[in-house]
Design an enzyme around this catalytic site. Structure first.
Site, mmCIF file in Angstrom:
data_model
loop_
_atom_site.group_PDB
_atom_site.id
_atom_site.type_symbol
_atom_site.label_atom_id
_atom_site.label_comp_id
_atom_site.label_asym_id
_atom_site.label_seq_id
_atom_site.Cartn_x
_atom_site.Cartn_y
_atom_site.Cartn_z
ATOM 1 N NE ARG A 60 -4.559 7.181 -2.935
ATOM 2 C CZ ARG A 60 -4.748 6.214 -3.832
ATOM 3 N NH1 ARG A 60 -3.772 5.402 -4.156
ATOM 4 N NH2 ARG A 60 -5.913 6.074 -4.425
ATOM 5 C CG HIS A 88 -6.908 3.249 -0.455
ATOM 6 N ND1 HIS A 88 -7.428 4.418 0.056
ATOM 7 C CD2 HIS A 88 -7.488 2.237 0.245
ATOM 8 C CE1 HIS A 88 -8.306 4.116 1.019
ATOM 9 N NE2 HIS A 88 -8.344 2.807 1.153
ATOM 10 C CE1 TYR A 144 -6.095 3.843 -7.996
ATOM 11 C CE2 TYR A 144 -6.445 1.544 -7.355
ATOM 12 C CZ TYR A 144 -5.981 2.819 -7.062
ATOM 13 O OH TYR A 144 -5.402 3.059 -5.842
#
Lengths: 340, 326
Positions: free
Chosen positions: A242, A246, A255
């Site tokens: 991705r 998110h 992260y």
């Protein structure tokens, strides 16, 4: 046993006709165009929280184009590309992400249901929908999709087991983008490939390079054909990434490293397919520009349609709870109507 | 007329539904070859085949998900969950989807699903086989909740539930399965959902309950009558949608209300009934609304004392004395 990752573009292979290859590219480009526009609209306050799919176009469009329009799509919330490529109108999808009720009723002609927000609950439902087709003598196949994190849920396992036991015509696509929001795959499972789990249910499992549209498309076609012939379900794992957050509320820099993102940006499924098309003289800058003009025009038209949707009425809150309003909904409806 | 117990009445309803509408499917754990752990579906697989009446893997969430998907695709699934206390693994399917699909699809995806489950105590079942989770279900928008109190009612209500276009939970009191027999009409008939019934009329107080508590209320009413106290007994039958008009009218007539349910007292469906009475009949009340319910503890697995948990006529009569002497 080592699982093989099916891929073509990396090896310079191109086992696809011109028409199909161009259809894949166009649908992927159209999806990316939507994703970029949606992110912009969200920043302008003209869309609610949005879950982008950028980077996963090959996985979603590859599956969508392997389906017939009579097949069903049962998506999770990151599957806007899958929905668009299966025929959901752009204005409906915009209204869906605008949290406008007019976008929550998908048109009758489109065999897709609203995206699932809870994780993995769509899996056993997809199995039921697939069996319904068999009872009714229809040959529809159900394509459903989930992320790598979702495969940890009980419903994923229950659903795959049910599909296997009932030999249901379902294609389960796992878009393994490496992260469940922030939790990396290594903290989610001990298996190397999710498709390996298929053996535990007694069904075929296939891993594809999920950024290779040709690989996804061809393997999805095989899985759909198997399902339609009555040979049961397939677990198809697409290895992808991705490229965006998110959701529009997420900050992936907490992260993931910039280096990792750059590595994957170079494997952008759109660029890879476009490169292969250009090498074969099937695409060029001029055609790209013509396509973008076309998409811009289409999007403007669709956005205007979305903007023209009438303001929702407060009393819509209690409509469609039941087919016939119960006395409690009726009372609430009167109050809400008076509030309007 | 012939008499049937609740097991036979439910089976007859399923049989008639399967015969009438080929979209009807009956499935769950052990419902096929075995005929269900209570034998409710006995003989149905032989009669209708393994396509229409079938066993599923042992996974409640999977069963609910399967039912939802089948209904989405135009079938009319009747799923059995072996015991109501086994619904919990399926709560995500129930709370997040079963009751919500019509709403979130703005009417496109309606789910004519029936989920049958035996509930309640009173027959020394093993631990966790005697739960009464109707309040959880009633607190879920978009589903209906029906709890019959007799074989004759069960047959007609179940057929109505199967005809209904929305999801219906149909809870069958285990205590009633073989606990009593009653005359049940032959043939196909439906009874309306969403209607409460006044089973007995008397001016002293109104007892309100459903399912397995109806016979308890009637027994208490009989004892009271022998002492010259006549009470009204209301069987709600459908918890959702609730027939508030019948409930309030019955309470206004007497000015005293006792709500009887076997689930845990706090947050139980009886609390909702008491609240409705407070909202709609306060001016008529001559005593506080009392609840006679399960105690605030899990249903006890200890068979020697479990009868102290489930409300009985004695406890209802004690409450009756309390409201009459208020």
């Amino acid at each position: 046993m080592k699982l093989k990752v099916v891929s073509y573009l990396d090896k310079g292979e191109f086992p696809l006709g011109e028409e199909e290859a161009l259809a894949l590219y166009r649908a992927m480009r159209r999806a990316r165009f939507f994703d970029e526009k949606a992110l912009t609209l969200q920043r302008q306050g003209r869309l609610g929280v949005y879950a982008p799919f950028m980077g996963q176009e090959a996985a979603q469009v590859g599956l969508a184009l392997a389906l017939k329009r009579t097949d069903w799509v049962v998506p999770s919330y990151r599957e806007s590309a899958l929905l668009l490529a299966h025929g959901l109108p752009i204005h409906t999808l915009l209204l869906y992400w605008r949290a406008h009720p007019a976008g929550w009723r998908f048109p009758e002609g489109v065999r897709a249901v609203n995206p699932y927000i809870p994780i993995a609950t769509q899996i056993p439902q997809a199995v039921g929908l697939a069996l319904a087709g068999r009872y009714r003598g229809e040959d529809w196949v159900v394509a459903t999709s989930i992320g790598d994190g979702g495969t940890s849920e009980g419903d994923f396992h229950e659903g795959l087991n049910f599909a296997a036991v009932f030999n249901a015509p379902v294609v389960f696509l796992v878009q393994n983008n490496g992260y469940a929001i922030s939790v990396p795959r290594a903290k989610q499972m001990r298996v190397d490939y999710i498709a390996r789990r298929a053996e535990g249910y007694g069904i075929p499992g296939v891993v594809v390079d999920g950024n290779d549209a040709i690989a996804v498309y061809l393997e999805a076609k095989k899985a759909v054909a198997r399902a339609r012939k009555g040979e049961g379900p397939t677990l198809l794992e697409a290895l992808t990434y991705r490229l965006a957050p998110h959701t529009t509320s997420d900050d992936p820099s907490r992260y993931r490293t910039r280096e990792e993102e750059e590595t994957w940006r170079r494997k952008d499924p759109l660029l890879r397919l476009r490169g292969a098309l250009e090498e074969r003289g099937l695409w060029d800058g001029e055609r790209e520009k013509a396509l973008l003009d076309e998409l811009e025009e289409e999007f403007a038209r669709e956005l205007a349609l979305a903007d023209a949707a009438p303001e929702p009425r407060p009393e819509e809150i209690v409509e469609h709870v039941y087919k016939e309003m119960g006395p409690d909904q009726r009372r609430a409806w009167e109050v809400l109507r008076a509030d309007a | 007329m012939r008499t049937l117990n609740l097991v036979q009445a439910v089976r007859e309803a399923l049989d008639l539904a399967l015969a009438k509408d080929e979209r009807v499917l009956v499935f769950g754990e052990d419902v096929g070859r075995l005929g269900g752990v209570f034998r409710v579906t006995e003989g149905l697989q032989e009669k209708y085949g393994e396509g229409r009446v079938f066993d599923t893997p042992l996974a409640e969430s999977g069963i609910l998900g399967l039912a939802i998907g089948l209904a989405m695709g135009g079938m009319r699934p009747v799923a059995e969950i072996q015991f109501a206390g086994f619904l919990y693994p399926a709560l995500d399917q129930i709370l997040s989807h079963l009751g919500r699909w019509r709403h979130r699809s703005r009417g496109r995806v309606g789910l004519p699903v029936v989920v049958r489950a035996p509930y309640g105590g009173g027959v020394h079942t093993p631990e966790q086989h005697a739960d009464s989770p109707e309040a959880i279900l009633a607190h879920t928008p978009g589903v209906k909740v029906v709890i019959p109190s007799s074989p004759e009612r069960a047959k007609g209500l179940l057929l109505a539930a199967i005809e209904d276009e929305d999801p219906v939970f149909f809870l069958e009191a285990i205590k009633l399965y073989r606990g009593s027999r009653a005359e049940v009409p032959e043939g196909y008939y439906t009874l309306p959902l969403g209607k409460a019934r006044v089973l007995r009329e008397g001016g002293a107080a109104t007892l309100v309950g459903y399912g397995g508590m109806v016979e308890v209320m009637l027994e208490a009413a009989e004892v009271a009558a022998r002492e010259g106290v006549e009470v009204t007994v209301v069987d709600l039958e459908t918890l959702v949608p609730l027939d508030e008009d019948t409930l309030l009218e019955a309470v206004r007539e007497t000015g005293r209300a006792i709500v009887v349910y076997e689930a845990m007292r706090t947050g139980g469906f009886g609390a909702e009934i008491a609240a409705r009475i407070a909202e709609g009949a306060l001016d008529y009340l001559q005593a506080p609304v009392l609840r006679v319910a399960g105690w605030d503890a899990p249903y006890p697995p200890f068979s020697a004392v479990e009868h102290h948990y489930r409300p009985n006529a004695k406890r209802v009569l004690a409450a009756l004395r309390q409201v009459l002497t208020h």
